[in-house]
Design a protein around this motif. Structure first.
Motif, mmCIF file in Angstrom:
data_model
loop_
_atom_site.group_PDB
_atom_site.id
_atom_site.type_symbol
_atom_site.label_atom_id
_atom_site.label_comp_id
_atom_site.label_asym_id
_atom_site.label_seq_id
_atom_site.Cartn_x
_atom_site.Cartn_y
_atom_site.Cartn_z
ATOM 1 N N UNK A 80 -74.771 63.651 -14.716
ATOM 2 C CA UNK A 80 -75.623 64.307 -13.925
ATOM 3 C C UNK A 80 -75.352 63.536 -12.408
ATOM 4 N N UNK A 81 -75.895 64.197 -11.385
ATOM 5 C CA UNK A 81 -75.941 63.790 -10.071
ATOM 6 C C UNK A 81 -77.263 64.228 -9.485
ATOM 7 N N UNK A 82 -77.487 63.765 -8.119
ATOM 8 C CA UNK A 82 -78.715 64.062 -7.549
ATOM 9 C C UNK A 82 -78.764 65.494 -7.225
ATOM 10 N N UNK A 83 -79.651 66.178 -7.040
ATOM 11 C CA UNK A 83 -79.894 67.406 -6.449
ATOM 12 C C UNK A 83 -79.449 67.582 -5.269
ATOM 13 N N UNK A 84 -78.742 68.570 -4.793
ATOM 14 C CA UNK A 84 -78.324 68.786 -3.438
ATOM 15 C C UNK A 84 -77.094 68.023 -3.141
ATOM 16 N N UNK A 111 -85.402 70.104 -11.984
ATOM 17 C CA UNK A 111 -85.182 70.482 -10.781
ATOM 18 C C UNK A 111 -84.635 69.467 -9.891
ATOM 19 N N UNK A 112 -84.464 68.065 -10.452
ATOM 20 C CA UNK A 112 -83.934 67.145 -9.639
ATOM 21 C C UNK A 112 -82.695 66.536 -9.757
ATOM 22 N N UNK A 113 -81.815 67.346 -10.666
ATOM 23 C CA UNK A 113 -80.394 66.955 -11.005
ATOM 24 C C UNK A 113 -79.391 68.249 -10.750
#
Ligand code: ASP
Length: 327
Positions: free
Chosen positions: A256-260, A114-116
Motif C-alpha cells: 500500500x501507499x498513502x492516499x493521493x 479510504x486512507x490508502x
C-alpha cells in the motif's frame, strides 16, 4: 538506454492523456524508498519484505529500505504510512491484519478503506500450530489432553492484538473453549526465538517462519491451518481434520501507499512489485516455504482493494462473536 526505456511510459502516458507530466513523478524515484513492515525483524512479514526489496531496488534504481515499525498489531505502521507524504517514498507491506484491525480496535487513527492507495496483492501463506520441542505432547490429541490438564499453565505466543498469530490463537482457543494465556511479542521473529528457547509453549505462525524449524526438527508440529494438507508437509494433518471443524487461517499480504499518491508513481511501484514476484530466485525461495505467490491478475490495485473490502466484512462478525475488542 535501459533507463530511458523505463522512463518512456511515464513520459508518454501523460502526453497521450493530454496532461502535463507532474514534475516529481517524472523523477520518481530519486532517493531511497522505505518499505514499512509492521512486525519485528526475523518474522515472516519482514522476511518477505527483505526478499522483495532486492529485485524492487533493481527495477526502481533506488534502494528499498525495510523499516520495522512495531506495535499495536500493525496499526502503528499502517497509521505511519497512511499519514506519510503522498509521494511514493514510503510503502506499507502488511498482512491480513489490515482487515481485522477495524473490528479489533474501537478507535483506529486511520481509515482502512479510504486512507490508502492499493498497489497489489503479494503472497499468501498457510500457518502451522507449533510448540516448543520439550513439550510433553507429541501430536494434536496429546496436546489437547495436555492443555486440559494444564489450562492455567499453557502459553500461546502471538505478535500482538491484530496479528494473524493472535487471530489464529483466538480461533484455536475459542474452538477449544479454553482461554489460554496469550503472550504478545512485537512480531513472530522474537516469538519463535522463545519457542526455540522453551520459554513459551505454542505459536500459530506462517510457514514462512516455521517451515525451516519444522524440517530441522527444532519444534513440534501439531497441525496446519488450511482445509487441504500442505504440499510441503503432506503427512501432517490439518487442524480441521483433527477435529477443529472448518479451521482455516491463511495470511495474505499486500502492498500500500498513502492516499493521493500520484498515479504514475503507483504504476511504477506496481510494476516493480510485479517484477520482483516474477524473479526466479524470489519465486523459488517462496515456494520452498510453501508460500503462494499472487497471480499476475491479483498483483493489481483493484484486486487488493477487493480483497481488503471482502476480508473486513468477513472478519467483523467472527471477531465480534469472539469478544476480542480493544478499547
Ligand atoms: N506472523 C506475524 C503475525 O502473527 C507477524 C510477523 O512477525 O510477520 O502477524
Amino acid at each position: 538506454m535501459k533507463k530511458l526505456y523505463k522512463l518512456l511510459p511515464l513520459l508518454i502516458t501523460p502526453l497521450l492523456l493530454g496532461i502535463a507530466p507532474i514534475s516529481h513523478s517524472q523523477e520518481y524515484p530519486s532517493r531511497p524508498i522505505s518499505i514499512v513492515v509492521p512486525f519485528a525483524a526475523g518474522g515472516p512479514t519482514d522476511a518477505v519484505a527483505r526478499l522483495l526489496a532486492v529485485p524492487m531496488t533493481k527495477y526502481l534504481g533506488q534502494t528499498m529500505v525495510v523499516e520495522n515499525t512495531l506495535g499495536a498489531g500493525g496499526t502503528i505502521a499502517a497509521n505511519r504510512v497512511a499519514k506519510s507524504p503522498k509521494d511514493g517514498y514510503m510503502v506499507l507491506f502488511h498482512h491480513i491484519g489490515i482487515s481485522t484491525a477495524p473490528s479489533l480496535y474501537s478507535k483506529l487513527p486511520y481509515d482502512t478503506l479510504n486512507d490508502f492507495e492499493y498497489i497489489g496483492q503479494v503472497i499468501s501463506a498457510p500457518m502451522t500450530l507449533i510448540g516448543r520441542k520439550n513439550l510433553p505432547a507429541n501430536n494434536f490429541k496429546e496436546l489437547l489432553a495436555y492443555i486440559q490438564q494444564n489450562k492455567d499453565k499453557v502459553t500461546l505466543a502471538n505478535a500482538g492484538p491484530g496479528a494473524v498469530s493472535q487471530l489464529c490463537g483466538m480461533l484455536f482457543t475459542s474452538q477449544l473453549g479454553i482461554p489460554l494465556t496469550q503472550i504478545p511479542y512485537k512480531g513472530t521473529g522474537p516469538a519463535i526465538t522463545d519457542i526455540l528457547g522453551g520459554q513459551v509453549d505454542l505459536l500459530c505462525d506462517q510457514t514462512t517462519n516455521t517451515l525451516t524449524y519444522i524440517k530441522a526438527d527444532k519444534v513440534k508440529l501439531f497441525g496446519t491451518t488450511t482445509l487441504q494438507r500442505l504440499s510441503s508437509l503432506p503427512d501432517v494433518p490439518t487442524l480441521n481434520e483433527q477435529g477443529l471443524k472448518g479451521f482455516q487461517v491463511v495470511a495474505w499480504h499486500g502492498m500500500y501507499a498513502s492516499k493521493g499518491t500520484p498515479q504514475p508513481v503507483l504504476d511504477k511501484l506496481n510494476a516493480a512489485l510485479k517484477y520482483a514476484l516474477a524473479d526466479p530466485d524470489v519465486r523459488t525461495r517462496l515456494r520452498e516455504l510453501n508460500v503462494e505467490i499472487a497471480k499476475p491478475e491479483d498483483i493489481t490495485p483493484a484486486s487488493l482493494k477487493h480483497l481488503v473490502e471482502t476480508e473486513v466484512k468477513k472478519w467483523a462478525p467472527i471477531i465480534k462473536a469472539s469478544g476480542s475488542y480493544i478499547e
